[in-house]
Design a protein around this motif. Structure first.
Motif, mmCIF file in Angstrom:
data_model
loop_
_atom_site.group_PDB
_atom_site.id
_atom_site.type_symbol
_atom_site.label_atom_id
_atom_site.label_comp_id
_atom_site.label_asym_id
_atom_site.label_seq_id
_atom_site.Cartn_x
_atom_site.Cartn_y
_atom_site.Cartn_z
ATOM 1 N N LYS A 100 0.808 -1.228 0.000
ATOM 2 C CA LYS A 100 0.000 0.000 0.000
ATOM 3 C C LYS A 100 0.834 1.267 0.000
ATOM 4 O O LYS A 100 0.335 2.335 -0.353
ATOM 5 C CB LYS A 100 -0.942 -0.012 1.206
ATOM 6 C CG LYS A 100 -0.226 -0.047 2.556
ATOM 7 C CD LYS A 100 -1.245 -0.095 3.686
ATOM 8 C CE LYS A 100 -0.572 -0.119 5.053
ATOM 9 N NZ LYS A 100 -1.557 -0.162 6.148
ATOM 10 N N ASN A 193 4.626 -8.266 -4.154
ATOM 11 C CA ASN A 193 3.772 -8.379 -2.975
ATOM 12 C C ASN A 193 4.051 -9.644 -2.167
ATOM 13 O O ASN A 193 3.994 -9.622 -0.936
ATOM 14 C CB ASN A 193 2.297 -8.354 -3.379
ATOM 15 C CG ASN A 193 1.875 -7.028 -3.973
ATOM 16 O OD1 ASN A 193 2.273 -6.694 -5.084
ATOM 17 N ND2 ASN A 193 1.086 -6.255 -3.250
ATOM 18 N N GLN A 530 -3.931 -5.674 2.785
ATOM 19 C CA GLN A 530 -3.726 -4.228 2.659
ATOM 20 C C GLN A 530 -4.802 -3.437 3.392
ATOM 21 O O GLN A 530 -4.581 -2.307 3.811
ATOM 22 C CB GLN A 530 -3.684 -3.834 1.181
ATOM 23 C CG GLN A 530 -2.425 -4.319 0.474
ATOM 24 C CD GLN A 530 -2.224 -3.697 -0.896
ATOM 25 O OE1 GLN A 530 -2.897 -2.733 -1.256
ATOM 26 N NE2 GLN A 530 -1.282 -4.241 -1.662
#
Length: 531
Positions: A100, A193, A530
């Motif tokens: 994020k 990620n 997130q």
């Protein structure tokens, strides 16, 4: 791995290059590099020694795959488009690649230049004039041809023109870019990620878990290498044929097999220089120069060609594309087999075979983008750009034929000399002595940017996800990309190039459907984290 559990690789999971073998200064992923390298060398040698047998085998394979498994390609491509559109409008689009707090590594201009030049540059140059005119002469869906025995059939002209542009945009619009978007987003999430190596096997971690470290992952990566090699070889062969046709047309350079080989060797040498310079200094800079020159050529045609027709045609062609999209994407009950098998199935296979290369390349330069931003830019904006390009170049060629009575491009379609269509369209416009060489330069630069970025991607796959593998490995793959293009051109010409793309695209289409499900699982898990 359950559908609700967060997808978090184990601490001892995949690390870039952790299973690599150091050999004679190389840093190779065993056995992916060994299998891919040996089979590649064997294919090149066998194709050059047994040229006639290779041509016959590739031709038969192309016909069998396109007629037997056309439904596989059609269903797969439609699934990818629908999935991407869902990502844009659902909360999954809020997920950010890299976490994020991640920020973008490249500006929009640099990012778009790299993804577009790698995505389909040579194809736009090769087919941008030819395909709209071809489908105008031979409209799909059983429509009446507008030219019969060399004479225009007035009542069929308008419908054929509209369908010709819609069918062309269908092949260069949402479907190919949806294929690229699925692969690129899968790899980007896995790398940035989940912290996995930037390799195709990593995209399947949400399904197979740690088993992607073993032979499951090895097979996936080997298939990705071959899909990339043959997809690239197809584009390089098209580019070499078009560049040499232009040189022959302008300067009388002999259009022979030997000259095609010399041209591929020369351009591959330039691509090697770009590969050695690296992503930012080589690939990015050449991509931006290439995009600028391509836009310059397009603006020239737009301004000095039938400007009003092009501008109004953009909106009309876009509407025709959207209205005809459902029927063109449906293969059931169709009678236009030549269009489905000779064009659509080949294109979908070509884009799928390109997808590991383009997807990994886009993934490398897309950290910091949200999924919605990513999919919109990778899917919608290039589709609009393709419509503008096809309308400018193809629309100009059709207008020259209908309004001006100029049959230069029409003759290349009737005789099917596709590599000359661009130059025949430019010929009646002003400054042909400048624009034709510019067209050749753009084709060559697209050749170089595709080859160098493809070499970086294949090298990354065969080095276990490492992006800084030894230079010698990049040289190896860049060299053999050129050699495969030579082998296919000499062993059957453009038909062999198409057969190579289809043969490697078919098994990878099945893998991409699995990858789509894995991407959905990864996005859902990442959104939960997130939040």
């Amino acid at each position: 791995m359950s559908d609700t559990a967060p997808i978090v690789p184990e601490d001892h999971g995949l690390e870039p290059g952790q299973d690599n073998v150091q050999f004679m200064g190389l840093d190779i992923h065993n056995p992916v590099f060994a299998i891919s390298g040996v089979l590649t060398v064997a294919f090149v040698i066998a194709s050059l020694i047994f040229r006639e047998a290779a041509a016959e085998a590739l031709g038969g394979l192309r016909v069998w795959l396109t007629t037997t498994f056309d439904w596989v390609f059609m269903i797969s491509a439609n699934v990818f488009v629908l999935f991407c559109l869902v990502l844009i409008v659902t909360p999954l689009g809020n997920v950010r690649i890299g976490g994020k707090d991640a920020t973008a590594d490249y500006s929009y201009w640099g990012w778009f230049a790299m993804l577009f030049a790698a995505g389909m540059g040579i194809g736009l140059m090769f087919f941008g004039v030819l395909e709209p005119m071809y489908h105008f002469n031979n409209p799909p869906l059983g429509l009446a041809p507008p030219v019969v025995d060399g004479a225009l059939v007035p009542e069929a002209v308008d419908e054929a023109r509209r369908m010709g542009m819609a069918a062309t945009i269908f092949h260069w619009g949402l479907h190919p870019w949806a294929i690229y978007a699925v692969v690129a987003l899968s790899l980007a999430l896995a790398s940035y990620n989940l912290g996995l190596p930037l390799s195709v096997r990593s995209a399947f971690y949400p399904i197979f878990g740690e088993s992607v470290r073993g032979w499951t992952g090895h097979i996936i990566d080997v298939l990705a290498v071959f899909a990339t090699l043959f997809g690239l070889a197809t584009s390089l062969g098209f580019g070499a044929s078009q560049a040499l046709a232009g040189l022959n047309d302008l300067y009388g350079v002999p259009n022979t097999d030997n000259m095609k080989v010399l041209l591929i060797v020369g351009i591959t040498a330039v691509a090697l220089g770009s590969v050695l310079a690296g992503l930012d200094a080589g690939v990015k800079r050449l991509s931006e120069i290439n995009l600028f020159l391509a836009l310059l050529l397009m603006v020239f045609v737009l301004v000095l060609g039938p400007t009003l027709t092009i501008v109004t045609g953009f909106f009309a062609n876009s509407a025709d594309y959207v209205m005809n999209l459902p029927v063109l994407a449906n293969w059931i009950g169709r009678e236009d087999d030549a269009f489905i098998h000779g064009w659509t199935t080949f294109y979908w296979a070509w884009w799928i075979s390109w997808s590991p290369f383009v997807g990994m390349f886009i993934a490398r330069v897309s950290r910091g983008r949200t999924v919605r931003e990513f999919v919109t830019c990778v899917l919608i904006i290039p589709t609009i750009a393709s419509i503008v390009w096809m309308t400018t170049f193809g629309g100009t060629a059709i207008t020259q034929f209908l309004a001006d009575g100029y049959a230069g491009v029409q003759d290349t379609v009737v005789a099917y000399v596709p590599e000359l269509s661009l130059f025949r369209m430019l010929e009646p416009l002003p400054l042909f002595s400048i624009t034709a060489p510019l067209g050749i330069i753009v084709v060559i630069l697209f050749f170089v940017t595709s080859s160098d970025s493809g070499s970086l991607v294949i090298d990354t796959i065969t080095a276990g996800g490492k992006v800084d593998a030894p230079v010698a490995q990049r040289i190896f793959w860049c060299t053999f990309e050129g050699l495969i293009a030579i082998a296919l051109l000499l062993g059957g010409g453009l038909a062999a190039l198409q057969a190579g793309a289809i043969a490697t695209g078919f098994p990878f289409a099945i893998l991409l459907l699995l990858m789509t499900y894995a991407l959905f699982k990864a996005l859902r898990s990442e959104r939960q984290q997130q939040q």
